[in-house]
Write an enzyme that holds these catalytic residues in place. Structure first.
Site, mmCIF file in Angstrom:
data_model
loop_
_atom_site.group_PDB
_atom_site.id
_atom_site.type_symbol
_atom_site.label_atom_id
_atom_site.label_comp_id
_atom_site.label_asym_id
_atom_site.label_seq_id
_atom_site.Cartn_x
_atom_site.Cartn_y
_atom_site.Cartn_z
ATOM 1 N N CYS A 335 8.804 -30.249 -23.350
ATOM 2 C CA CYS A 335 8.955 -28.908 -23.921
ATOM 3 C C CYS A 335 10.323 -28.314 -23.612
ATOM 4 O O CYS A 335 11.296 -28.615 -24.308
ATOM 5 C CB CYS A 335 7.813 -28.016 -23.443
ATOM 6 S SG CYS A 335 7.532 -26.581 -24.497
ATOM 7 N N ALA A 336 10.457 -27.503 -22.587
ATOM 8 C CA ALA A 336 11.761 -26.941 -22.230
ATOM 9 C C ALA A 336 12.769 -28.042 -21.949
ATOM 10 O O ALA A 336 13.950 -27.939 -22.310
ATOM 11 C CB ALA A 336 11.626 -26.033 -21.007
#
Length: 460
Positions: A335-336
């Site tokens: 994700c990030a």
């Protein structure tokens, strides 16, 4: 094993169970109890507040991500690490019986309560009702005979008269009222587009909020009665989960952390260590660089979109990661971390490891996922199936020549997602490695292999 425990649940989201659960953890700790904090579901942010309140790591219990058979052992692991706890407090998710969509309540709070044999304390927001609360509680106590709703905490009560009416409605249910929390605007925990602001980003303010919650709960909840209830939980017939696996040597693994990358399950790090990794936490916002001898990089979730300028300000670390990946070093990103590996994020330069750009959107992507790996990589082998979850308001745009897809998502749409090469695995999918213990073992093995190749290439 004997472990006093209870679940904090609610009829639905918005009833105040995170506030109440966090306050209970802090208040019990202030009483001298060692509290083991837990959260049902894949949430990262609530456990950060739980950890602050309890003084030990907040952990997740999720049958979908971990498997039903591991839920009770993981509870016992958390309750025995680093020292034995006196009580486990388990905050639920959504409404008591709400689980994965279309699954008949699988991975719901009720499901977890059944798996760990814990009594349930129902938090009910009284803002818009009084006597009718009795009907609500009656419904929840009779809906599932295997779930024991053993107490109620009334939240958001406006006045003594309001409390009297609510208690009158509850009298017919026979469920005891364990606390009455007044309508107070003083305790403020700010929110953001994905929920509460993580503790890592506002520690002084979060600490003050947790202290205020502890005082509030200690004043308005019968903690002695709550502990008596917790002690009614039966013994658990299982052993604590262990992250230790066989190890063929050590390797330095850099795990990103700090305010921009605070979404990493504690068990993932423990499994890396159990497989022989020397884990070093790297905080890009603190000016950190990759440590000497780094043999693998793990970049978890968080809010890079809130810190894009500060992240790109640590250009030296970005160059470290880019150079490491180009040299064949194993990199895993969720994700990030996926966004950090791109060319840009909302126009701000990132590491440039992957041929894609990321940007914020208005659309929330949220839910459990089943995925099939499409290629071999540092974590997976092609054809393996994985359970995970997504939670983001960003999207990525790949270059026309890319990507080497990581997953095929089993959602009926033939969706492909992420990136997988021989040394880089990056995806929006969050995976709890306790449910997939081969992942950290493979990553540490790949790290050792990379470290050995680097050492062999150095002239004698």
């Amino acid at each position: 094993m004997i472990l006093p425990r209870f679940v904090v649940a609610a009829p639905g989201s918005g009833h105040g169970k995170t506030m109440i659960a966090t306050g209970l953890m802090a208040a019990l700790r202030a009483r001298g109890y060692a509290v083991s904090p837990h959260k049902v579901g894949p949430d990262y942010i609530d456990p950060s507040y739980h950890g602050l309140a309890a003084g030990r790591v907040g952990r997740n219990l999720d049958p979908f991500l971990q498997g039903e058979d591991l839920v009770a052992p993981l509870l016992l692991h958390g309750a025995s690490t680093p020292t034995p706890a006196d009580v486990a407090v388990i905050e639920g998710v959504m409404g008591l019986f709400d689980g994965a969509l279309g699954s008949d309540g699988f991975a719901s709070t009720a499901h977890v309560a059944r798996l760990v044999g814990a009594p349930v304390v129902l938090v009910v927001d009284c803002a818009a009702s009084a006597r009718s609360i009795g009907a609500v509680v009656h419904g929840f106590t009779t809906y599932d005979d295997e779930v024991r709703v053993a107490g109620v905490i009334l939240n958001n009560v406006a006045s003594p008269r309001h409390e009297k009416e609510a208690r009158a409605g509850l009298a017919r249910t026979g469920v005891p009222v364990l606390g009455v929390v007044p309508r107070l605007p003083d305790v403020v925990v700010p929110s953001r587009h994905l929920g509460l602001v993580p503790v890592a980003e506002r520690r002084p303010e979060a600490s003050a909020a947790v202290e205020a919650l502890a005082e509030l709960i200690a004043t308005h909840v019968d903690l002695d009665a709550l502990m008596e209830l917790a002690r009614t939980a039966p013994a658990l017939d299982c052993e604590p989960w262990s992250p230790v696996t066989t190890s063929d040597g050590s390797a330095v693994v850099a795990v990103f952390g700090g305010p921009a990358f605070s979404f990493t399950y504690a068990e993932n790090v423990e499994l890396l260590q159990g497989a022989g990794a020397e884990v070093v936490i790297v905080d890009p916002l603190r000016g950190d660089r990759l440590p000497t001898g780094t043999a693998a990089v793990v970049i978890g979730g968080g809010f890079p979109e809130m810190h894009a300028e500060a992240l790109t300000g640590n250009r030296a670390l970005m160059d470290d990661v880019s150079t490491f990946a180009r040299a064949g070093g194993p990199v895993v990103a969720e994700c990030a971390g996926l966004l950090y590996l791109g060319q840009t994020l909302d126009g701000v330069p990132m590491t440039g490891v992957l041929p894609m750009t990321g940007e914020m959107t208005r659309r929330l992507t949220l839910g459990y996922r089943r995925a099939t790996a499409l290629a071999d990589g540092p974590l997976l082998r092609a054809g393996e199936q994985v359970t995970g979850h997504e939670f983001h308001r960003t999207t990525v745009t790949w270059a026309e020549s890319a990507p080497a897809w990581a997953w095929s998502m089993a959602d009926g749409t033939d969706t492909t997602e992420g990136w997988s090469s021989s040394n880089v695995h990056a995806s929006y999918l969050h995976v709890h490695w306790a449910g997939h213990p081969a992942h950290p073992v493979r990553l540490v093995a790949a790290a050792r292999s990379f470290a050995e190749s680097v050492a062999a290439s150095v002239p004698a």
